[in-house]
Write a protein that holds these residues in place. Structure first.
Motif, PDB file in Angstrom:
ATOM      1  N   GLU A 126       0.620  -5.272   4.047  1.00 30.84           N
ATOM      2  CA  GLU A 126       1.135  -4.134   4.790  1.00 30.84           C
ATOM      3  C   GLU A 126       0.397  -2.854   4.413  1.00 30.84           C
ATOM      4  O   GLU A 126       0.104  -2.008   5.259  1.00 30.84           O
ATOM      5  N   LEU A 127       0.090  -2.716   3.087  1.00 33.41           N
ATOM      6  CA  LEU A 127      -0.591  -1.516   2.629  1.00 33.41           C
ATOM      7  C   LEU A 127      -1.983  -1.404   3.250  1.00 33.41           C
ATOM      8  O   LEU A 127      -2.410  -0.322   3.666  1.00 33.41           O
ATOM      9  N   VAL A 128      -2.718  -2.533   3.344  1.00 30.47           N
ATOM     10  CA  VAL A 128      -4.056  -2.512   3.961  1.00 30.47           C
ATOM     11  C   VAL A 128      -3.944  -2.114   5.434  1.00 30.47           C
ATOM     12  O   VAL A 128      -4.751  -1.330   5.955  1.00 30.47           O
ATOM     13  N   VAL A 140     -14.066  -5.622  -1.308  1.00 31.61           N
ATOM     14  CA  VAL A 140     -14.405  -4.911  -0.066  1.00 31.61           C
ATOM     15  C   VAL A 140     -15.913  -5.046   0.130  1.00 31.61           C
ATOM     16  O   VAL A 140     -16.693  -4.562  -0.690  1.00 31.61           O
ATOM     17  N   GLN A 141     -16.319  -5.698   1.224  1.00 35.05           N
ATOM     18  CA  GLN A 141     -17.738  -5.984   1.476  1.00 35.05           C
ATOM     19  C   GLN A 141     -18.156  -5.351   2.800  1.00 35.05           C
ATOM     20  O   GLN A 141     -17.429  -5.431   3.800  1.00 35.05           O
ATOM     21  N   LEU A 155     -12.445   2.987  -0.711  1.00 37.10           N
ATOM     22  CA  LEU A 155     -13.450   1.950  -0.483  1.00 37.10           C
ATOM     23  C   LEU A 155     -13.682   1.699   0.999  1.00 37.10           C
ATOM     24  O   LEU A 155     -14.818   1.534   1.447  1.00 37.10           O
ATOM     25  N   LEU A 156     -12.597   1.699   1.833  1.00 36.97           N
ATOM     26  CA  LEU A 156     -12.764   1.486   3.276  1.00 36.97           C
ATOM     27  C   LEU A 156     -13.446   2.685   3.933  1.00 36.97           C
ATOM     28  O   LEU A 156     -14.328   2.528   4.780  1.00 36.97           O
ATOM     29  N   SER A 157     -13.026   3.901   3.561  1.00 40.29           N
ATOM     30  CA  SER A 157     -13.630   5.088   4.189  1.00 40.29           C
ATOM     31  C   SER A 157     -15.107   5.191   3.845  1.00 40.29           C
ATOM     32  O   SER A 157     -15.927   5.571   4.672  1.00 40.29           O
ATOM     33  N   ASN A 158     -15.487   4.827   2.588  1.00 38.24           N
ATOM     34  CA  ASN A 158     -16.906   4.840   2.212  1.00 38.24           C
ATOM     35  C   ASN A 158     -17.695   3.798   3.006  1.00 38.24           C
ATOM     36  O   ASN A 158     -18.830   4.034   3.418  1.00 38.24           O
ATOM     37  N   ALA A 159     -17.102   2.611   3.212  1.00 43.34           N
ATOM     38  CA  ALA A 159     -17.789   1.566   3.962  1.00 43.34           C
ATOM     39  C   ALA A 159     -18.098   2.023   5.393  1.00 43.34           C
ATOM     40  O   ALA A 159     -19.140   1.671   5.961  1.00 43.34           O
ATOM     41  N   SER A 188      -4.862   4.689  -2.759  1.00 44.12           N
ATOM     42  CA  SER A 188      -6.053   5.517  -2.960  1.00 44.12           C
ATOM     43  C   SER A 188      -7.298   4.650  -3.127  1.00 44.12           C
ATOM     44  O   SER A 188      -8.363   4.969  -2.590  1.00 44.12           O
ATOM     45  N   ILE A 189      -7.177   3.532  -3.869  1.00 41.69           N
ATOM     46  CA  ILE A 189      -8.322   2.634  -4.071  1.00 41.69           C
ATOM     47  C   ILE A 189      -8.802   2.079  -2.739  1.00 41.69           C
ATOM     48  O   ILE A 189      -9.990   2.137  -2.388  1.00 41.69           O
ATOM     49  N   ILE A 190      -7.861   1.520  -1.972  1.00 37.66           N
ATOM     50  CA  ILE A 190      -8.238   0.886  -0.700  1.00 37.66           C
ATOM     51  C   ILE A 190      -8.782   1.929   0.277  1.00 37.66           C
ATOM     52  O   ILE A 190      -9.791   1.687   0.975  1.00 37.66           O
TER      53      ILE A 190
END
Length: 845
Positions: A701-703, A776-777, A745-749, A740-742
Motif C-alpha cells: 500500500e505504501l508503494v 529499486v532498478q 529512490l523512485l523520484s531519482n529513477a 521517504s526511502i521509497i
C-alpha cells in the motif's frame, strides 16, 4: 601447435625408456587427463590429495560421476560451469581459463556429505599428429583457504565492531565482580609487583597496613626470604599459575605487630599486556587459619585410634590392587595382541615349529586363499604349489638363520579354485623369526600384501608410454633429461616457451649453454647432488636472461642403472605467480597484525572518543538547527525587499533584458537558499528522529501511495513503474522513514532517466533471515565507478540538467544506517542503476 616429434627425439625417448606416467603423476600441480567423452584417464598425486580421491577408484569413470554437484548448494550448478568450459575446448581446441568458482567435493569420511572447495581452473586440449583432440588436460588450483580468508576478513571486521561495544560492558562487569567477590583479590603490576588494585576483602586481611602503590615486599617486608617469594617470582617469570592449599605464611596484620602464623588458600596467576607479555600478578587469597587449627585439633584426637586400622587396611588394599593390576595388564595384553592380528590391515600368519604349521591366520590372510583350510596344517600341506618357489626357500632360511627377509614383488603361482590352474600372483612380504623364552627360534611370523593388481597396472602403464609422451609434450611443465655430463638428452615442448630454440635443438647442448651463467650458478649445487644419486625438490629464483626471470619449483630424479648414476630427470614448474601471491599474502598478514596492534592500543581511548563524538554530534545538530532557524528571517527579508524593489523600479527598466536576467538569477538564488534551509532542517530531524518507534507497515500500500504522489512526474516522463513486493507485504519500520526511502529512490529513477528511452523502473522485495531487501532498478543514465563512491555525500550532484539538492540519497543512507541496515548500489554508466536497501529483521536487532 606443432605436435610432431622429430625422429631424433623419438629415438632418444625410446632408448631412455622414460617413466612418463610416473613423471606425470609426480607433477606438483593438480592435473587430470580426460578423454574426449570426459572419462578420467590419468591424475597426478597432487590432484588426488586435493580432491581426497583414490586413483584406482576414478580411472575410467566419467568425471561428473566422480564429482557430482552438492545438492545442498542452491547456487548455479558447479558441473554446468565446468562442462561449458570443457565443451568450449572441445569445440575450438583452445585453452579455457575459468575464474574462481565453487565446486564442492564428496567427503570420503561421511557418505552423502560434501566439503566446501573453491578452484581456479585451466582446461586445454592435447592434439594428435592429425590435429584431432586426443584428450583434455584439466589443471586446477585449490584456492579455498584464500577465498575463505577473504570472506572471514569481512566477517571479522563486522564482529570487531560488535566486540568494541561489548568490551566496555565486560569491563564494567569485571570491576563490579572484582569488588563484590567474597574472596580477597589484588593485582600487582610490573616486575616490582606494585599494589595497584585490590578489593575491600583484601584490605581487611591487613587492616592496619598501607598497601596502595607500594611494592609487595615493601608493603609486607616479612614475606622477603620466605618460600612465597620464590613462588610468586616463578609465576611472574614463567606465566605458570600456582595454587596453594593451606600454606603457612607468617605475616603481620598491623605494621607495628609481630608476624603471626596464618594459613592461606591462594592462587597466583600471571597478567598479560596487549602484546602477550607478562606485566603483573593476580592474587586470589582466603584466610584458612581458623579452619586449619580446628581440623588439626580434631585430627589429633582421632589420630592414635585410626593409625593401626589404617595401616592394616592399606596393606590389604595394596596387595589387592597389585593382584588386580597384574591380572588386568595380562588380559589387556592378550586382547591387544588378538586385536592387532585380527584387525591389522595386512595379511598376517604365524607358522609354528620346524614343520611350519599354521598356528594363527588373520581374516585378511585367509581371504588370500578362500578355498583352503590353513589352521593346523603345515605350509606345504596347505599350499603344495610353493614347494619349489623361492618363497618357501626363504622361509626355511629365516627359520634356520633368524635373519629377517623382505620381498617387494615376489612372483608366486597359486592354484586357482575349482580347476587348479596356476595363476600368476605377486606378493610383498616380510618373514621374521619368532623366539621362545630360551631365545631359540620356534616359528615364523609372516606379514604379506598382495600386489598383483599393482604389477599389472604398472605393465599397462609401460605399454602406454608412447601416448604418455604425447601428453608430456602438452604439459605446461618443463620436463627434460640430463646425462652425467650435464648435457640435454631429452626436452619436451614446454622448453620452447622459455627458450628461443625448438625442443629438438636443445638436444646435445649443455645446461649452462641453455639457461645461462647466472641461472646455472643458482642450480649448480643441486645438479651435483642429483648426479651423486640424491632425489631432491627445491625452489629457486632463475634470472635466465635480461627481462626474463622466473620463480621455479623443481624436482631432480636420478637415473640409476646397476648402481651407477647415468643422469637425472628434471621437472620444472613455473611458480612465479604463486611466489608473488605468497609474498603479497605475507605482507598483508604483517599489515593486518600491525593494524590489530594499533586497534588494541586504541581500544583504551575508544570509550572517551565515543563520548566526545556524541557531544560533537549533539553540538552539530544544535548548530544546524539554529543556523537553519536563524537564516529563515534574513532570507524572508531579502525576498520582501526584492518585492519592494520591483515596485520602485521604473517600468521601462524592467523591460531591459539585463535587468530581467539579474532579477531572475536573484529569485533563483533565493529559492535555492530556501531549499537548502529546508534540507538542513530535514537532516536535523533525521538525526533526532532515528529512534522513532517502528510499526507494522503494509509495504504494498505504501508503494502505491508514493506512486500516486509522483503521478504528475510519471505522466510527464511516461515512466513505466512495476511493483512486485507481495513476498514481504508487511514490514516492521518507521512508516514516514520508509516512505521517504521509497519516494527518494523512485523520484531519482524518474528524474535521472535516459533521454533516448522510455523510463522503466522496477520495485521488488525479498525476505531473508536477517534482512528484508528492498530493490529499486532503473534503466536511466547510470553512474561511473568514481561517482558511485561519492553519491551518498551531502549536497553531492552529478547531473545539472535537472533540479536537485544532492540531499535525497544522503537522507536515505542516514535513515538506513540509523536503523541498523545498509544500502548497496550497482550502476553502469549509460545503462542504469540498481539500489538495494537492507532493512534488518527486528529479531536480529
Amino acid at each position: 601447435m606443432n605436435n610432431q616429434t622429430s625422429p631424433a627425439v623419438k629415438g632418444t625417448a625410446t632408448e631412455e625408456s622414460l617413466p612418463f606416467r610416473q613423471i606425470f603423476e609426480a607433477q606438483l600441480g593438480s592435473l587430470l587427463i580426460l578423454s574426449p567423452d570426459l572419462r578420467v584417464r590419468a591424475a597426478t598425486d597432487s590432484y588426488l590429495r586435493e580432491t581426497l580421491t583414490v586413483r584406482e577408484e576414478i580411472i575410467g569413470k566419467h568425471v561428473f560421476d566422480v564429482f557430482p554437484d552438492n545438492p545442498e548448494v542452491t547456487e548455479a550448478s558447479s558441473s554446468q560451469s565446468l562442462r561449458a568450459s570443457i565443451e568450449q575446448v572441445l569445440a575450438t581446441g583452445k585453452a579455457q581459463k575459468m575464474e574462481i568458482f565453487r565446486y564442492d567435493i564428496p567427503d570420503p569420511e561421511h557418505e552423502g556429505k560434501f566439503l566446501e572447495r573453491y578452484w581456479h581452473t585451466v582446461n586445454s586440449a592435447v592434439l594428435d599428429d592429425q590435429g584431432n583432440i586426443n584428450c583434455i588436460i584439466h589443471e586446477t588450483f585449490n584456492v579455498t583457504e584464500r577465498e575463505k580468508a577473504r570472506r572471514q576478513l569481512k566477517e571479522s571486521q563486522e564482529r570487531e565492531q560488535k566486540a568494541l561495544a561489548n568490551a566496555e560492558l565486560q569491563r564494567t562487569r569485571l570491576e563490579r565482580l572484582f569488588e563484590q567477590a567474597p574472596a580477597a583479590l589484588a593485582m600487582l603490576e610490573g616486575p616490582d609487583l606494585v599494589f595497584k588494585v585490590f578489593n575491600e576483602s583484601y584490605q581487611q586481611l591487613f587492616p592496619g597496613r598501607k598497601l596502595m602503590n607500594l611494592p609487595l615486599f615493601e608493603a609486607l617486608p616479612e614475606l622477603k626470604g620466605q618460600p612465597v617469594e620464590a613462588i610468586i617470582r616463578h609465576v611472574y617469570d614463567t606465566g605458570e599459575t600456582f595454587e596453594g592449599k593451606e600454606v603457612l605464611i607468617p605475616v603481620a596484620r598491623f605494621a607495628d605487630k609481630e608476624p603471626e602464623d596464618i594459613y592461606w588458600n591462594f592462587i597466583y596467576q600471571a597478567l598479560y599486556d596487549a602484546q602477550g607479555k607478562i606485566n603483573g600478578i593476580l592474587i586470589f587469597a582466603l584466610d584458612m587459619t581458623e579452619m586449619v587449627n580446628s581440623r588439626r585439633q580434631l585430627e589429633k584426637n582421632s589420630e592414635a585410634l585410626q593409625a593401626l586400622n589404617q595401616e592394616l587396611e592399606a596393606r590389604v588394599e595394596r596387595r589387592t590392587k597389585a593382584l588386580q593390576l597384574a591380572q588386568s595388564i595380562a588380559e589387556k595384553q592378550k586382547q591387544r595382541l588378538e586385536r592387532l592380528f585380527t584387525d591389522a590391515p595386512a595379511a598376517i600368519c604365524i607358522l609354528d615349529g620346524p614343520n611350519l604349521v599354521f598356528e594363527l591366520v588373520n581374516p585378511i590372510y585367509q581371504q588370500l586363499f578362500p578355498d583352503r583350510e590353513l589352521l593346523g596344517k603345515s605350509i606345504l600341506e596347505a599350499l603344495p604349489e610353493i614347494e619349489h618357489n623361492d618363497v618357501y626357500r626363504t622361509i626355511r632360511e629365516v627359520y634356520e638363520t633368524g635373519k629377517t627377509h623382505e620381498e617387494e614383488e615376489m612372483h608366486i603361482p597359486i592354484a586357482r579354485p575349482g580347476d587348479g590352474v596356476l595363476e600368476d600372483r605377486y606378493f610383498k612380504y616380510i618373514q621374521q623369526a619368532r623366539y621362545n623364552e630360551h631365545g631359540l627360534i620356534d616359528g615364523i611370523l609372516v606379514l604379506a600384501f598382495e600386489v598383483t593388481e599393482q604389477i599389472e597396472a604398472r605393465r599397462a602403464v609401460e605399454a602406454g608410454a608412447r601416448q604418455l609422451q604425447l601428453i608430456t609434450d602438452s604439459l605446461p611443465v618443463l620436463i627434460g633429461y640430463l646425462d652425467k655430463n650435464e648435457v640435454y638428452r631429452f626436452t619436451n615442448k614446454a622448453y620452447e616457451t622459455w627458450f628461443p630454440l625448438r625442443a629438438e635443438e636443445l638436444i646435445g647442448r649443455s645446461v649452462l649453454e641453455v639457461i645461462g651463467e647466472k641461472a646455472y650458478q643458482n642450480v649448480k649445487g643441486y645438479i651435483e647432488r642429483a648426479l651423486s644419486g640424491e632425489r631432491l625438490d627445491f625452489e629457486a629464483e632463475m634470472p635466465y636472461r635480461l627481462g626474463f626471470k622466473k620463480h621455479i619449483q623443481t624436482s631432480y630424479v636420478p637415473d640409476i642403472r646397476n648402481g651407477v648414476v647415468e643422469g637425472f630427470y628434471t621437472l620444472v614448474t613455473d611458480v612465479t605467480e604463486r611466489v608473488e601471491a605468497r609474498r603479497a599474502l605475507e605482507k598483508s598478514e604483517q599489515e593486518a597484525k600491525a593494524i590489530a596492534e594499533e586497534l588494541a592500543t586504541a581500544n583504551e581511548d575508544l570509550q572517551a572518543t565515543n563520548q566526545q563524538l556524541l557531544h560533537t554530534n549533539s553540538d552539530l545538530d544544535n548548530f544546524i538547527y539554529t543556523a537553519s532557524h536563524d537564516l529563515r528571517a534574513p532570507i524572508s527579508n531579502i525576498e520582501m525587499l526584492m518585492g519592494e524593489l520591483l515596485l520602485e523600479l521604473p517600468p521601462e527598466s524592467l523591460e531591459l533584458d539585463e535587468v530581467g536576467n539579474i532579477l531572475g538569477m536573484i529569485k533563483g538564488s533565493i529559492e535555492r537558499f530556501k531549499k537548502t534551509i529546508n534540507n538542513l532542517t530535514e537532516i536535523t530531524r533525521l538525526q533526532k528522529d532515528h529512534l522513532s518507534e517502528a510499526k507494522v507497515v503494509n509495504l504494498e500500500e505504501l508503494v502505491k501511495e508514493v506512486i500516486l504522489d509522483l503521478d504528475q512526474s510519471i505522466q510527464k516522463s511516461k515512466a513505466q513503474i512495476k511493483a512486485t513486493v507481495f513476498s514481504c507485504k508487511h514490514v516492521s519500520f518507521s512508516e514516514k522513514n520508509l516512505r521517504s526511502i521509497i519516494y527518494n529512490l523512485l523520484s531519482n529513477a524518474i528524474k535521472y532517466r535516459h533521454p533516448d528511452r522510455t523510463p522503466q523502473v522496477e520495485v521488488s522485495c525479498q525476505q531473508s533471515d536477517e534482512y528484508m531487501v528492498l530493490q529499486v532498478q532503473d534503466n536511466g543514465l547510470g553512474l561511473g565507478e568514481t561517482q558511485q563512491k561519492q553519491m551518498f555525500s551531502m549536497f553531492r550532484r552529478f547531473h545539472d540538467h535537472v533540479e536537485g539538492s544532492g540531499v535525497g540519497l544522503y537522507m536515505v543512507k542516514r535513515i538506513v544506517d540509523n536503523a541498523g541496515g545498509k544500502i548497496e548500489v550497482e550502476s553502469n554508466l549509460g545503462e542504469g542503476t540498481t539500489f538495494k536497501v537492507y532493512l534488518r529483521n527486528p529479531l536480529f536487532r
